[in-house]
Design a protein around this motif. Structure first.
Motif, mmCIF file in Angstrom:
data_model
loop_
_atom_site.group_PDB
_atom_site.id
_atom_site.type_symbol
_atom_site.label_atom_id
_atom_site.label_comp_id
_atom_site.label_asym_id
_atom_site.label_seq_id
_atom_site.Cartn_x
_atom_site.Cartn_y
_atom_site.Cartn_z
ATOM 1 N N HIS A 1 31.986 52.856 40.323
ATOM 2 C CA HIS A 1 31.826 51.828 41.326
ATOM 3 C C HIS A 1 30.527 52.122 41.798
ATOM 4 O O HIS A 1 29.459 51.322 42.004
ATOM 5 C CB HIS A 1 32.798 52.074 42.413
ATOM 6 C CG HIS A 1 32.514 51.454 43.516
ATOM 7 N ND1 HIS A 1 32.979 50.272 43.988
ATOM 8 C CD2 HIS A 1 31.761 52.041 44.802
ATOM 9 C CE1 HIS A 1 32.439 49.875 45.177
ATOM 10 N NE2 HIS A 1 31.811 51.110 45.599
ATOM 11 N N TYR B 1 32.893 42.872 38.500
ATOM 12 C CA TYR B 1 34.205 42.550 37.995
ATOM 13 C C TYR B 1 34.297 42.887 36.365
ATOM 14 O O TYR B 1 34.863 43.607 35.845
ATOM 15 C CB TYR B 1 34.628 41.441 38.214
ATOM 16 C CG TYR B 1 35.244 41.039 39.437
ATOM 17 C CD1 TYR B 1 35.571 41.907 40.308
ATOM 18 C CD2 TYR B 1 35.243 39.540 40.172
ATOM 19 C CE1 TYR B 1 36.164 41.759 41.754
ATOM 20 C CE2 TYR B 1 35.696 39.404 41.206
ATOM 21 C CZ TYR B 1 36.090 40.282 42.145
ATOM 22 O OH TYR B 1 36.673 40.173 43.465
ATOM 23 N N SER C 1 34.304 51.052 47.947
ATOM 24 C CA SER C 1 34.954 49.875 47.312
ATOM 25 C C SER C 1 35.940 49.427 48.695
ATOM 26 O O SER C 1 36.207 50.351 49.603
ATOM 27 C CB SER C 1 36.076 50.254 46.367
ATOM 28 O OG SER C 1 37.014 51.407 46.637
ATOM 29 N N ASN D 1 28.945 40.285 42.487
ATOM 30 C CA ASN D 1 30.554 40.519 42.500
ATOM 31 C C ASN D 1 30.885 40.076 41.205
ATOM 32 O O ASN D 1 31.823 40.878 40.760
ATOM 33 C CB ASN D 1 31.277 39.463 43.745
ATOM 34 C CG ASN D 1 32.732 39.513 43.701
ATOM 35 O OD1 ASN D 1 32.964 38.425 43.223
ATOM 36 N ND2 ASN D 1 33.284 40.363 43.769
ATOM 37 N N SER E 1 40.845 45.190 47.846
ATOM 38 C CA SER E 1 41.035 45.565 46.327
ATOM 39 C C SER E 1 42.456 45.884 45.982
ATOM 40 O O SER E 1 43.062 45.433 45.083
ATOM 41 C CB SER E 1 40.068 46.452 45.862
ATOM 42 O OG SER E 1 40.271 47.680 46.384
ATOM 43 N N ASP F 1 44.237 52.420 42.256
ATOM 44 C CA ASP F 1 43.260 51.648 42.948
ATOM 45 C C ASP F 1 42.982 52.306 44.499
ATOM 46 O O ASP F 1 42.055 52.704 44.765
ATOM 47 C CB ASP F 1 43.894 50.252 43.486
ATOM 48 C CG ASP F 1 42.818 49.433 43.802
ATOM 49 O OD1 ASP F 1 42.791 49.362 45.436
ATOM 50 O OD2 ASP F 1 42.382 48.485 43.387
ATOM 51 N N GLY G 1 38.414 37.546 44.285
ATOM 52 C CA GLY G 1 39.360 38.251 44.013
ATOM 53 C C GLY G 1 40.745 37.888 43.855
ATOM 54 O O GLY G 1 41.669 37.875 43.194
ATOM 55 N N MET H 1 34.751 45.022 44.178
ATOM 56 C CA MET H 1 34.862 44.529 45.541
ATOM 57 C C MET H 1 34.422 45.818 46.471
ATOM 58 O O MET H 1 34.667 46.873 46.343
ATOM 59 C CB MET H 1 36.394 44.407 45.991
ATOM 60 C CG MET H 1 37.132 43.198 45.118
ATOM 61 S SD MET H 1 38.806 42.814 45.485
ATOM 62 C CE MET H 1 38.427 41.799 47.083
ATOM 63 N N PHE I 1 38.752 45.552 40.018
ATOM 64 C CA PHE I 1 38.746 45.267 41.626
ATOM 65 C C PHE I 1 38.053 46.382 42.379
ATOM 66 O O PHE I 1 37.109 46.116 43.118
ATOM 67 C CB PHE I 1 40.224 45.194 42.032
ATOM 68 C CG PHE I 1 40.856 43.759 41.613
ATOM 69 C CD1 PHE I 1 40.058 42.559 41.901
ATOM 70 C CD2 PHE I 1 42.108 43.628 40.885
ATOM 71 C CE1 PHE I 1 40.715 41.205 41.570
ATOM 72 C CE2 PHE I 1 42.708 42.696 40.317
ATOM 73 C CZ PHE I 1 41.986 41.404 40.732
ATOM 74 N N GLU I 2 38.190 47.697 42.141
ATOM 75 C CA GLU I 2 37.675 48.596 42.675
ATOM 76 C C GLU I 2 36.007 48.765 42.510
ATOM 77 O O GLU I 2 35.457 49.214 43.317
ATOM 78 C CB GLU I 2 38.243 50.098 42.337
ATOM 79 C CG GLU I 2 39.346 50.267 43.044
ATOM 80 C CD GLU I 2 39.365 50.450 44.496
ATOM 81 O OE1 GLU I 2 38.289 51.318 44.878
ATOM 82 O OE2 GLU I 2 39.846 50.030 45.141
ATOM 83 N N HIS J 1 34.209 37.944 48.125
ATOM 84 C CA HIS J 1 34.937 38.388 47.233
ATOM 85 C C HIS J 1 36.396 38.466 47.533
ATOM 86 O O HIS J 1 37.234 38.541 46.532
ATOM 87 C CB HIS J 1 34.537 40.039 47.193
ATOM 88 C CG HIS J 1 34.882 40.850 48.471
ATOM 89 N ND1 HIS J 1 34.805 42.214 48.457
ATOM 90 C CD2 HIS J 1 35.533 40.574 49.531
ATOM 91 C CE1 HIS J 1 35.447 42.783 49.599
ATOM 92 N NE2 HIS J 1 35.653 41.599 50.394
ATOM 93 N N GLU K 1 39.852 54.186 45.967
ATOM 94 C CA GLU K 1 39.390 53.537 47.121
ATOM 95 C C GLU K 1 39.093 54.876 48.223
ATOM 96 O O GLU K 1 38.164 54.854 49.017
ATOM 97 C CB GLU K 1 40.230 52.678 47.900
ATOM 98 C CG GLU K 1 40.158 52.185 49.011
ATOM 99 C CD GLU K 1 41.263 51.331 49.463
ATOM 100 O OE1 GLU K 1 41.820 51.511 50.634
ATOM 101 O OE2 GLU K 1 41.882 50.371 48.902
#
Length: 322
Positions: free
Chosen positions: A77, A238, A110, A234, A114, A128, A297, A264, A260-261, A293, A132
């Motif tokens: 990330h 991904y 993030s 974005n 997400s 996730d 998403g 987003m 997603f992490e 996003h 995060e």
């Protein structure tokens, strides 16, 4: 189920549409949210305090027991998104506050929305949430450092002030929430069902405030390139997040979570810091990212859900932020 919980679930189901409609309303009537501009940091603190209330010591023990995927996702990330932001600024020849705003949102931790997307897509929600949490806890060091590295040539970066503000805005509310959860336990859990609604309202208020503050500069020649840059940022996040997770041979649910992490961002934090330390125009990329996003998403989660026959793994998540 209480009325508040039902309302939170209803708003959550239509949240992306509500963000778009609320942004349009505040562009048409900026006076409606101008009074919120000085209070953005408090609104973000409320969201992160709610995040802390949902966390338990077990969540941190989970990171310690299986650290490699969490560390890999967090590193991905903080490497992929800031670097992508910098490259896109070079390609599209963005300058000044606009470039700094793109790199700022790319340097944020993030976003917690997400976790919702990971759940809907059948991803590994526990992974996730762990990524995060770790990326958010690292934000006071990572965000100022990345800004200094990638955006220093576009705008003066108040590194020390950014560090202190990120500690105050991000870490203090989360730690306070975790401490209260640890002390009061199930008594706190009785009120956590109200947190989605509180977070959603706070997000809408932040979006409205940033739109109102940028009303005169939102759609100008100087910011015309921001929308395609944000979309590419974005979507590329991904794509590279998925390729990275595939390269290190993670299972499909873990790939979805890391995708997603990586892609987003905590755009609310980006908008808050832009308003506080730079000029309002630097908050425009974060505002557009916040809207986009959630749209992208939702589309990706729906696609993966229809392609997968596996049921989403259920992990309790009681917070949401743009």
């Amino acid at each position: 189920m209480s009325k508040v919980e039902r309302l939170g679930k209803l708003i959550g189901r239509w949240f992306t549409l509500l963000v778009v409609l609320w942004a349009a309303f505040n562009y048409a009537v900026p006076q409606a949210s101008l009074w919120l501009v000085p209070n953005i940091s408090y609104l973000l603190g409320i969201i992160l305090f709610g995040m802390g209330l949902t966390l338990k010591i077990d969540d941190f023990e989970r990171i310690a027991k299986k650290p490699l995927p969490v560390i890999a996702g967090t590193v991905a990330h903080y490497v992929i998104m800031p670097t992508l932001a910098w490259v896109l600024c070079l390609i599209f020849q963005l300058k000044g506050a606009t470039a700094a705003g793109v790199i700022l949102v790319g340097s944020c931790p993030s976003g917690t929305s997400s976790s919702v997307m990971a759940y809907l897509s059948g991803g590994d929600v526990a992974l996730d949430v762990s990524i995060e949490t770790l990326s958010t806890l690292l934000a006071p060091v990572a965000l100022p450092g990345l800004l200094l590295l990638f955006a220093g040539k576009y705008i003066d970066i108040p590194t020390a002030s950014l560090f202190l503000s990120t500690v105050k805005i991000v870490l203090f509310p989360i730690i306070l929430g975790v401490v209260l959860h640890s002390i009061f336990g199930k008594k706190i859990e009785k009120v956590t069902h109200t947190l989605p609604l509180v977070s959603q309202v706070a997000i809408l208020m932040i979006v409205g405030a940033v739109i109102a503050a940028n009303h005169d500069n939102l759609f100008t020649a100087a910011t015309a390139l921001v929308i395609p840059v944000v979309i590419l940022h974005n979507l590329s996040g991904y794509g590279l997040g998925y390729l990275f997770s595939k390269m290190i041979q993670l299972h499909d649910p873990q790939r979805k979570a890391i995708t997603f992490e990586v892609g987003m961002q905590d755009s609310s934090l980006g908008a808050t810091l832009a308003i506080k330390y730079f000029v309002p125009a630097a908050a425009i990329p974060s505002t557009i990212f916040s809207i986009w996003h959630n749209i992208s998403g939702s589309i990706l989660a729906s696609y993966w859900r229809t392609k997968s026959s596996s049921e989403p793994k259920s992990v309790k998540t009681n917070f949401s932020k743009a």
